[in-house]
Design a protein around this motif. Structure first.
Motif, PDB file in Angstrom:
ATOM      1  N   GLN A 125       0.820  -1.201   0.000  1.00 43.94           N
ATOM      2  CA  GLN A 125       0.000   0.000   0.000  1.00 43.94           C
ATOM      3  C   GLN A 125       0.860   1.260   0.000  1.00 43.94           C
ATOM      4  N   HIS A 126       1.966   1.209   0.747  1.00 43.25           N
ATOM      5  CA  HIS A 126       2.873   2.354   0.748  1.00 43.25           C
ATOM      6  C   HIS A 126       3.490   2.552  -0.640  1.00 43.25           C
ATOM      7  N   SER A 127       3.890   1.453  -1.287  1.00 44.78           N
ATOM      8  CA  SER A 127       4.447   1.550  -2.646  1.00 44.78           C
ATOM      9  C   SER A 127       3.399   2.073  -3.621  1.00 44.78           C
ATOM     10  N   GLU A 128       2.180   1.620  -3.470  1.00 41.82           N
ATOM     11  CA  GLU A 128       1.098   2.115  -4.330  1.00 41.82           C
ATOM     12  C   GLU A 128       0.930   3.621  -4.191  1.00 41.82           C
ATOM     13  N   LYS A 129       0.983   4.095  -2.955  1.00 43.42           N
ATOM     14  CA  LYS A 129       0.838   5.532  -2.727  1.00 43.42           C
ATOM     15  C   LYS A 129       1.981   6.309  -3.367  1.00 43.42           C
ATOM     16  N   LEU A 130       3.222   5.820  -3.204  1.00 38.22           N
ATOM     17  CA  LEU A 130       4.370   6.510  -3.786  1.00 38.22           C
ATOM     18  C   LEU A 130       4.310   6.512  -5.310  1.00 38.22           C
TER      19      LEU A 130
ATOM     20  N   GLN B  58       3.570  -0.719 -13.347  1.00 36.15           N
ATOM     21  CA  GLN B  58       3.943  -1.219 -12.022  1.00 36.15           C
ATOM     22  C   GLN B  58       2.829  -0.963 -11.006  1.00 36.15           C
ATOM     23  N   LEU B  59       2.227   0.206 -11.133  1.00 32.75           N
ATOM     24  CA  LEU B  59       1.136   0.539 -10.211  1.00 32.75           C
ATOM     25  C   LEU B  59      -0.042  -0.415 -10.383  1.00 32.75           C
ATOM     26  N   GLU B  60      -0.364  -0.737 -11.629  1.00 35.82           N
ATOM     27  CA  GLU B  60      -1.462  -1.669 -11.885  1.00 35.82           C
ATOM     28  C   GLU B  60      -1.145  -3.061 -11.346  1.00 35.82           C
TER      29      GLU B  60
ATOM     30  N   GLY C 195      -3.284  -4.986  -8.589  1.00 37.10           N
ATOM     31  CA  GLY C 195      -3.796  -6.331  -8.824  1.00 37.10           C
ATOM     32  C   GLY C 195      -3.447  -7.276  -7.687  1.00 37.10           C
ATOM     33  N   ILE C 196      -2.208  -7.150  -7.174  1.00 37.73           N
ATOM     34  CA  ILE C 196      -1.808  -7.995  -6.035  1.00 37.73           C
ATOM     35  C   ILE C 196      -2.645  -7.677  -4.804  1.00 37.73           C
ATOM     36  N   LEU C 197      -2.872  -6.387  -4.559  1.00 36.72           N
ATOM     37  CA  LEU C 197      -3.692  -6.002  -3.400  1.00 36.72           C
ATOM     38  C   LEU C 197      -5.126  -6.514  -3.537  1.00 36.72           C
TER      39      LEU C 197
ATOM     40  N   ALA D 151      -6.973  -9.001  -0.961  1.00 34.92           N
ATOM     41  CA  ALA D 151      -8.284  -8.719  -0.362  1.00 34.92           C
ATOM     42  C   ALA D 151      -9.265  -9.843  -0.654  1.00 34.92           C
ATOM     43  N   GLN D 152      -9.216 -10.371  -1.891  1.00 37.89           N
ATOM     44  CA  GLN D 152     -10.111 -11.477  -2.239  1.00 37.89           C
ATOM     45  C   GLN D 152      -9.772 -12.735  -1.442  1.00 37.89           C
ATOM     46  N   SER D 153      -8.473 -12.978  -1.241  1.00 45.27           N
ATOM     47  CA  SER D 153      -8.085 -14.156  -0.453  1.00 45.27           C
ATOM     48  C   SER D 153      -8.533 -14.017   0.991  1.00 45.27           C
ATOM     49  N   GLN D 154      -8.474 -12.806   1.536  1.00 48.12           N
ATOM     50  CA  GLN D 154      -8.958 -12.605   2.903  1.00 48.12           C
ATOM     51  C   GLN D 154     -10.457 -12.832   2.982  1.00 48.12           C
TER      52      GLN D 154
END
Length: 456
Positions: A233-238, A289-291, A295-297, A301-304
């Protein structure tokens, strides 16, 4: 009192005589005058709590209170006794004791700034001193609980609600309108940790706070998965911020190229366009990279969600197994067979009871007689539907122009339907009704005899 406009003072504050009593020190023995002692204690206790609530803080110390409640150059002499009494009653607590009740994870960073001054109190307590140090800080339990609830509500209403793990800097920015300073924020977090709604950790020297999520009774410990999600999430924000900045730079290069082209500086405009192309390639790379990170996030979330669904399935399966613990197919078939046997037995009993009642011929004769009477009554009802027979003699027929036509027009209409009832049957029925009606016989004795005339 400093900043008097920030809180409403009690009416006694303008009464010099009353304030002289309230600013005096407490008697050593409360039993000398319990009423005065309690009234003075209640006055200062409520005023101290109100002052802290108005200032937005959850801590107090004697030196600050003396400055706040200074009146006409006079300091209240009994505030030390008030603090001691509030501490004994549990309304306030020393910061060192308040922090020590939480696990040692906080001692590494959260309350480090609080571990210097409490040593003075501990040392004075060991020496038997009953005086309250001027710089000793106390936590107002009522107010820290209120701040903790406000902080938790602010988090759940913010854009960070979907993230369970936050950095301390992000939390400071989030709670700026709730907590007046960092010390107040630390006290609120300590209270939330007491309530098992928050846990803290250090990761690579960075302070991190994890909140409980809706539907959870208590927060779970920080795991490697939480750290990994936070880093993503931090990398996504940056990356999002970097993509936005490069997009603005590309637009700026394009605008500069347009201006240079208008000025006739074609070569410089071409360089600006080449720079814009390079920036756009970097934007495309960063956006890809952002996409990927998003996608990983999404998959996490889906796995949780899938994990929660599986837990619900397991819980439901366990409950179903427990409810069907003593239920088997053989037992169900046995119960159904027993119920069928009981139903068959009941049917046989009902048939046996119904066969005991005898069929008497005498009863059949009586029923036939009653049926005959009902038929005769139905015939009488059919006769009663005929129009009433006129009792006055008819006048001879006259021409339509004669006055007697009014009399004929007033007579009822002659029935057109043909009946299968003969005059003899009607006469016989009339005689029978006359004989069975006593009121009619009495009337017949008192009135002249009228002859029954059949309708024309």
């Amino acid at each position: 009192m400093s900043n008097p406009n920030q809180m409403s003072l009690p009416p006694e504050w303008e009464d010099d005589e009353r304030m002289t009593f309230l600013f005096s020190d407490f008697k050593e023995n409360r039993d000398v005058n319990t009423t005065d002692w309690d009234s003075k204690m209640d006055f200062w206790t409520s005023l101290i709590v109100q002052s802290c609530r108005v200032r937005g803080t959850v801590c107090l110390h004697l030196q600050e209170l003396n400055k706040i409640f200074r009146r006409k150059g006079t300091l209240p002499l009994g505030l030390g006794t008030v603090i001691q009494c509030m501490a004994r009653s549990g309304k306030i607590q020393r910061e060192s004791e308040f922090a020590a009740n939480v696990d040692s994870g906080w001692l590494s960073w959260g309350v480090g700034l609080l571990l210097v001054k409490p040593l003075k109190w501990t040392f004075s307590t060991l020496l038997g001193s009953s005086r309250v140090p001027l710089q000793e800080s106390f936590v107002v339990i009522e107010l820290v609980k209120e701040k903790a609830a406000e902080l938790l509500d602010a988090y759940r209403r913010s854009a960070f609600a979907s993230r369970s793990l936050l950095s301390f800097q992000e939390l400071c920015a989030l709670s700026s309108h709730v907590c007046a300073d960092e010390s107040t924020l630390c006290m609120a977090l300590l209270q939330l940790q007491r309530e098992k709604q928050v846990t803290v950790t250090l990761h690579e020297g960075e302070k991190m706070v994890k909140f409980s999520q809706p539907g959870q009774d208590r927060v779970t410990p920080v795991s490697d998965v939480d750290i990994g999600i936070y880093q993503l999430q931090h990398s996504e924000k940056l990356l999002d911020e970097r993509v936005g900045a490069l997009s603005l730079e590309a637009d700026k290069c394009r605008e500069e190229a347009r201006v240079l082209l208008q000025e006739g500086k074609k070569s410089q405009a071409l360089r600006c366009l080449r720079g814009r192309k390079r920036v756009e390639k970097r934007v495309d790379s960063l956006f890809a990279q952002l996409e990927n990170i998003r996608g990983i996030l999404d998959r996490i979330a889906q796995s949780q969600t899938d994990r929660l669904v599986l837990q619900a399935y397991q819980t439901g399966m366990a409950a179903l197994r427990l409810s069907l613990k003593d239920v088997t197919v053989e037992r169900a078939e046995s119960l159904v067979d027993q119920i069928q046997e009981l139903c068959d037995t009941q049917d046989e009993v009902n048939q046996t009871i119904a066969g005991v009642v005898p069929n008497s011929d005498e009863n059949i004769d009586e029923l036939e007689e009653e049926l005959k009477c009902l038929l005769e009554d139905s015939k009488v009802d059919a006769i009663s539907g005929l129009p009433e027979v006129p009792s006055n003699p008819l006048s001879p027929a006259r021409e339509p122009s004669l006055p007697g036509n009014d009399l004929l027009s007033s007579l009822p209409a002659v029935p057109q339907n043909s009946f299968s009832i003969t005059d003899e049957q009607l006469e016989e029925e009339l005689n029978r009704l006359t004989l069975t009606d006593p009121g009619f016989q009495q009337k017949k004795m008192t009135s002249p005899t009228k002859r029954f005339e059949p309708a024309l």
